[in-house]
Design a protein around this motif. Structure first.
Motif, PDB file in Angstrom:
ATOM      1  N   GLU A  54       0.805  -1.260  -0.103  1.00  0.00           N
ATOM      2  CA  GLU A  54       0.207   0.089   0.041  1.00  0.00           C
ATOM      3  C   GLU A  54       0.739   1.292  -0.163  1.00  0.00           C
ATOM      4  O   GLU A  54       0.465   2.351  -0.342  1.00  0.00           O
ATOM      5  CB  GLU A  54      -0.901  -0.083   1.136  1.00  0.00           C
ATOM      6  N   GLN A  55       2.118   1.148   0.296  1.00  0.00           N
ATOM      7  CA  GLN A  55       2.957   2.388   0.448  1.00  0.00           C
ATOM      8  C   GLN A  55       3.480   2.472  -0.902  1.00  0.00           C
ATOM      9  O   GLN A  55       4.312   3.582  -1.191  1.00  0.00           O
ATOM     10  CB  GLN A  55       4.267   2.092   1.328  1.00  0.00           C
ATOM     11  N   TYR A  56       3.318   1.888  -1.933  1.00  0.00           N
ATOM     12  CA  TYR A  56       3.955   1.963  -3.450  1.00  0.00           C
ATOM     13  C   TYR A  56       2.981   2.242  -4.408  1.00  0.00           C
ATOM     14  O   TYR A  56       1.811   1.720  -4.580  1.00  0.00           O
ATOM     15  CB  TYR A  56       4.888   0.623  -3.611  1.00  0.00           C
ATOM     16  N   ASP A  57       3.641   2.975  -5.471  1.00  0.00           N
ATOM     17  CA  ASP A  57       2.887   2.989  -6.908  1.00  0.00           C
ATOM     18  C   ASP A  57       3.154   1.813  -7.898  1.00  0.00           C
ATOM     19  O   ASP A  57       2.326   1.690  -8.756  1.00  0.00           O
ATOM     20  CB  ASP A  57       3.092   4.425  -7.371  1.00  0.00           C
ATOM     21  N   HIS A  58       4.304   1.474  -7.825  1.00  0.00           N
ATOM     22  CA  HIS A  58       4.578   0.362  -8.651  1.00  0.00           C
ATOM     23  C   HIS A  58       5.284  -0.726  -7.801  1.00  0.00           C
ATOM     24  O   HIS A  58       6.446  -0.382  -7.010  1.00  0.00           O
ATOM     25  CB  HIS A  58       5.604   0.725  -9.775  1.00  0.00           C
ATOM     26  N   ILE A  59       5.369  -2.050  -8.032  1.00  0.00           N
ATOM     27  CA  ILE A  59       6.131  -2.984  -7.641  1.00  0.00           C
ATOM     28  C   ILE A  59       6.662  -3.888  -8.301  1.00  0.00           C
ATOM     29  O   ILE A  59       5.906  -4.330  -9.470  1.00  0.00           O
ATOM     30  CB  ILE A  59       4.811  -4.120  -6.690  1.00  0.00           C
ATOM     31  N   GLY A  78       2.951  -9.076 -16.614  1.00  0.00           N
ATOM     32  CA  GLY A  78       2.260  -8.075 -15.970  1.00  0.00           C
ATOM     33  C   GLY A  78       1.508  -8.660 -14.973  1.00  0.00           C
ATOM     34  O   GLY A  78       1.024  -9.764 -15.182  1.00  0.00           O
ATOM     35  N   ARG A  79       0.404  -8.053 -14.345  1.00  0.00           N
ATOM     36  CA  ARG A  79      -0.879  -8.472 -13.630  1.00  0.00           C
ATOM     37  C   ARG A  79      -1.455  -9.295 -14.395  1.00  0.00           C
ATOM     38  O   ARG A  79      -1.725 -10.520 -13.913  1.00  0.00           O
ATOM     39  CB  ARG A  79      -1.409  -7.296 -13.025  1.00  0.00           C
ATOM     40  N   ASP A  80      -2.029  -9.200 -15.636  1.00  0.00           N
ATOM     41  CA  ASP A  80      -2.691 -10.016 -16.487  1.00  0.00           C
ATOM     42  C   ASP A  80      -2.251 -11.262 -16.575  1.00  0.00           C
ATOM     43  O   ASP A  80      -2.734 -12.517 -16.764  1.00  0.00           O
ATOM     44  CB  ASP A  80      -3.107  -9.304 -17.738  1.00  0.00           C
ATOM     45  N   ASP A  81      -0.820 -11.430 -16.973  1.00  0.00           N
ATOM     46  CA  ASP A  81      -0.312 -12.784 -17.211  1.00  0.00           C
ATOM     47  C   ASP A  81      -0.399 -13.803 -16.131  1.00  0.00           C
ATOM     48  O   ASP A  81      -0.436 -14.793 -16.271  1.00  0.00           O
ATOM     49  CB  ASP A  81       1.384 -12.339 -17.643  1.00  0.00           C
ATOM     50  N   LEU A  82      -0.344 -13.139 -14.669  1.00  0.00           N
ATOM     51  CA  LEU A  82      -0.602 -14.067 -13.874  1.00  0.00           C
ATOM     52  C   LEU A  82      -2.268 -14.177 -13.531  1.00  0.00           C
ATOM     53  O   LEU A  82      -2.413 -15.392 -13.151  1.00  0.00           O
ATOM     54  CB  LEU A  82      -0.139 -13.178 -12.467  1.00  0.00           C
ATOM     55  N   LEU A  83      -2.952 -13.190 -13.732  1.00  0.00           N
ATOM     56  CA  LEU A  83      -4.245 -13.511 -13.334  1.00  0.00           C
ATOM     57  C   LEU A  83      -4.692 -14.399 -14.394  1.00  0.00           C
ATOM     58  O   LEU A  83      -5.735 -15.344 -14.059  1.00  0.00           O
ATOM     59  CB  LEU A  83      -4.967 -12.149 -13.757  1.00  0.00           C
ATOM     60  N   LYS A 109      -5.626   0.879  -2.692  1.00  0.00           N
ATOM     61  CA  LYS A 109      -4.503   1.625  -3.158  1.00  0.00           C
ATOM     62  C   LYS A 109      -4.396   0.372  -4.400  1.00  0.00           C
ATOM     63  O   LYS A 109      -4.776  -0.754  -4.137  1.00  0.00           O
ATOM     64  CB  LYS A 109      -3.386   1.368  -2.266  1.00  0.00           C
ATOM     65  N   LYS A 110      -4.033   0.929  -5.528  1.00  0.00           N
ATOM     66  CA  LYS A 110      -3.679  -0.311  -6.776  1.00  0.00           C
ATOM     67  C   LYS A 110      -2.498   0.004  -7.263  1.00  0.00           C
ATOM     68  O   LYS A 110      -2.341   0.866  -8.457  1.00  0.00           O
ATOM     69  CB  LYS A 110      -5.024   0.014  -7.656  1.00  0.00           C
ATOM     70  N   PRO A 111      -1.486  -0.509  -6.842  1.00  0.00           N
ATOM     71  CA  PRO A 111      -0.011  -0.349  -7.435  1.00  0.00           C
ATOM     72  C   PRO A 111       0.078  -1.224  -8.810  1.00  0.00           C
ATOM     73  O   PRO A 111      -0.479  -2.149  -8.831  1.00  0.00           O
ATOM     74  CB  PRO A 111       0.914  -0.944  -6.355  1.00  0.00           C
ATOM     75  N   SER A 112       0.880  -0.500  -9.656  1.00  0.00           N
ATOM     76  CA  SER A 112       0.956  -1.414 -10.859  1.00  0.00           C
ATOM     77  C   SER A 112       2.110  -2.556 -10.521  1.00  0.00           C
ATOM     78  O   SER A 112       2.909  -2.326  -9.424  1.00  0.00           O
ATOM     79  CB  SER A 112       1.589  -0.419 -11.771  1.00  0.00           C
ATOM     80  N   LEU A 113       1.995  -3.599 -11.244  1.00  0.00           N
ATOM     81  CA  LEU A 113       2.829  -4.728 -10.865  1.00  0.00           C
ATOM     82  C   LEU A 113       3.653  -5.159 -12.394  1.00  0.00           C
ATOM     83  O   LEU A 113       3.052  -5.234 -13.353  1.00  0.00           O
ATOM     84  CB  LEU A 113       1.882  -5.926 -10.650  1.00  0.00           C
TER      85      LEU A 113
END
Length: 156
Positions: A54-59, A78-83, A109-113
């Motif tokens: 929650e402290q970050y904008d990108h992980i 990216g996130r979709d590759d895991l989802l 919070k929705k950080p990028s991954l």
């Protein structure tokens, strides 16, 4: 407010190539990075680390990735590759990672991954990387450095 990047190396260094993300973090920690970049050894990564997100904008996650290609193949996911990974076997940690991201989203919070990973040669009880991964380690480390700098440039 300045955007923040978390570079999270995950893996088990006692399982040979499974520890590649942690080994990269150990190298990155020897270098100087801007104050908005935190580099953390996440070990085997459990959901109790979700509060960090929650402290970050990108992980940026560094991990061993089983994508079915030749050992040493470098992946950017990216996130979709895991989802939308039907077998849930890309990373040994992807389910915990996605659950943690969903918990953070529930908190607003929705950080990028981004996941940078390398295909392992061998996963067995042994401290250190296989010779096959040792040979691509410098290239993987450079890919990681480039990705960090790319994310930072996107924010300026």
């Amino acid at each position: 407010m300045q955007k923040r990047l978390l570079v999270l190396g995950i893996g088990n260094i006692l399982l040979k190539d499974e520890g590649v993300g942690v080994f990269v973090v150990k190298e990155l920690l020897k270098e100087s990075w801007p104050s908005n970049v935190d580099i953390i050894d996440g070990g085997t990564f459990t959901q109790d680390l979700f509060h960090l997100f929650e402290q970050y904008d990108h992980i940026l996650v560094l991990d061993c990735v089983k994508g079915g290609k030749a050992p040493g193949t470098i992946y950017k996911l990216g996130r979709d590759d895991l989802l939308y990974n039907e077998t849930q076997s890309i990373s040994l940690h992807d389910i915990d990672l996605l659950d943690s991201l969903q918990m953070v989203e529930l908190m607003g919070k929705k950080p990028s991954l981004t996941v940078l990973g390398v295909e392992p040669y061998e996963l067995c009880w042994h401290l250190g990387l296989s010779p096959e991964l040792e040979s691509v380690f410098p290239k993987f480390l450079e890919v990681v450095r480039t990705e960090i700098n790319t994310i930072l440039k996107e924010w300026t």
